[in-house]
Design an enzyme around this catalytic site. Structure first.
Site, PDB file in Angstrom:
ATOM      1  N   GLY A  55      31.259 -16.850  14.098  1.00 22.83           N
ATOM      2  CA  GLY A  55      32.365 -17.132  14.957  1.00 22.83           C
ATOM      3  C   GLY A  55      33.139 -15.816  15.623  1.00 22.83           C
ATOM      4  CD  GLN A  60      36.611 -11.592  15.169  1.00 19.76           C
ATOM      5  OE1 GLN A  60      36.279 -12.639  15.401  1.00 19.76           O
ATOM      6  NE2 GLN A  60      36.387 -11.028  14.063  1.00 19.76           N
ATOM      7  CB  CYS A 108      36.320 -11.348   8.882  1.00 26.62           C
ATOM      8  SG  CYS A 108      36.981 -11.159  10.322  1.00 26.62           S
ATOM      9  CG  LEU A 109      31.815 -10.728  12.927  1.00 24.58           C
ATOM     10  CD1 LEU A 109      31.358 -11.044  14.324  1.00 24.58           C
ATOM     11  CD2 LEU A 109      30.587 -10.214  12.246  1.00 24.58           C
ATOM     12  CG  HIS A 150      37.951 -16.974   9.791  1.00 21.97           C
ATOM     13  ND1 HIS A 150      37.795 -16.264   8.900  1.00 21.97           N
ATOM     14  CD2 HIS A 150      37.741 -15.911  10.917  1.00 21.97           C
ATOM     15  CE1 HIS A 150      37.435 -15.114   9.043  1.00 21.97           C
ATOM     16  NE2 HIS A 150      37.470 -14.819  10.263  1.00 21.97           N
ATOM     17  CG  HIS A 154      40.349 -13.659  13.879  1.00 21.00           C
ATOM     18  ND1 HIS A 154      40.752 -12.380  13.453  1.00 21.00           N
ATOM     19  CD2 HIS A 154      39.306 -13.925  13.531  1.00 21.00           C
ATOM     20  CE1 HIS A 154      39.516 -12.104  12.604  1.00 21.00           C
ATOM     21  NE2 HIS A 154      38.816 -13.132  12.616  1.00 21.00           N
TER      22      HIS A 154
HETATM   23 ZN   LIG Z   1      37.004 -13.263  11.199  1.00 17.79          ZN
END
Ligand SMILES: [Zn+2]
Length: 185
Positions: A55, A60, A108-109, A150, A154
């Site tokens: 995701g 991000q 999380c990335l 999630h 964000h």
């Molecule tokens: Zn994330």
């Protein structure tokens, strides 16, 4: 949900925790539904795929817009693939036998490397619009339901480690900053 041409986008760099204020504040509603929006969604799919994520929220990749993409298996192992613009989250009625909540590992990335247990609703739903402004809905269970929650966090400026006790958060952020570390989900 099938998204034609979703691999045509260009992967952009992922913003990590503390690197850019855009990750830590509420994102802006999308009001322009033109070609740039389509390009952004395609780039988000490409960025998620390149980073091996399940995701990705627009902030991000440094974009202040309420959009996320998802490509994540649900509780039955079926892949939930799609995107939502200007999403709102709700927790729909559970089906028979489903738990209300589930505690499972989350990564999380933007905090690359570590994972931590987080408690989330088992079934979640988001309602929003597509790139033409038409209504779309994604409802999902298990890991995909977790992913919806999630990504919604964000878009409100909350990274999952913000949900954890301060000591644990600092430890996870220190791990993420360290050398090595596998790519997160
Ligand atoms: Zn994330």
């Amino acid at each position: 949900m099938r998204v034609p041409g979703r691999y045509d986008g260009v992967a952009r760099p992922i913003v990590t925790y503390g690197e850019d204020p855009v990750l830590h504040r509420r994102c802006a509603e999308v009001t322009e539904f033109g070609r740039d929006l389509r390009r952004l969604v395609l780039d988000m799919f490409a960025s998620m795929q390149a980073a091996d994520g399940v995701g990705l929220a627009a902030n991000q990749i440094g974009v202040d817009a309420r959009i996320f993409v998802i490509d994540c298996p649900d509780a039955e192992g079926e892949d939930v693939v799609g995107y939502v613009i200007n999403p709102t989250l709700s927790l729909p009625d559970l089906h028979e036998g489903e738990p209300a909540e589930e505690t499972s590992e989350e990564g999380c990335l933007s905090v690359p490397g570590p994972y931590a247990d987080v408690r989330r609703a088992f079934r979640a739903r988001v309602d929003g619009v597509d790139i033409k402004g038409e209504p779309i809905t994604i409802e999902a269970t298990g890991m995909a339901g977790r992913c919806l929650q999630h990504e919604m966090d964000h878009l409100d400026g909350t990274v999952y480690v913000d949900l954890l006790p301060e000591e644990q958060r600092e430890q996870l952020l220190a791990e993420a900053a360290g050398p090595g570390g596998d790519l997160p989900a």
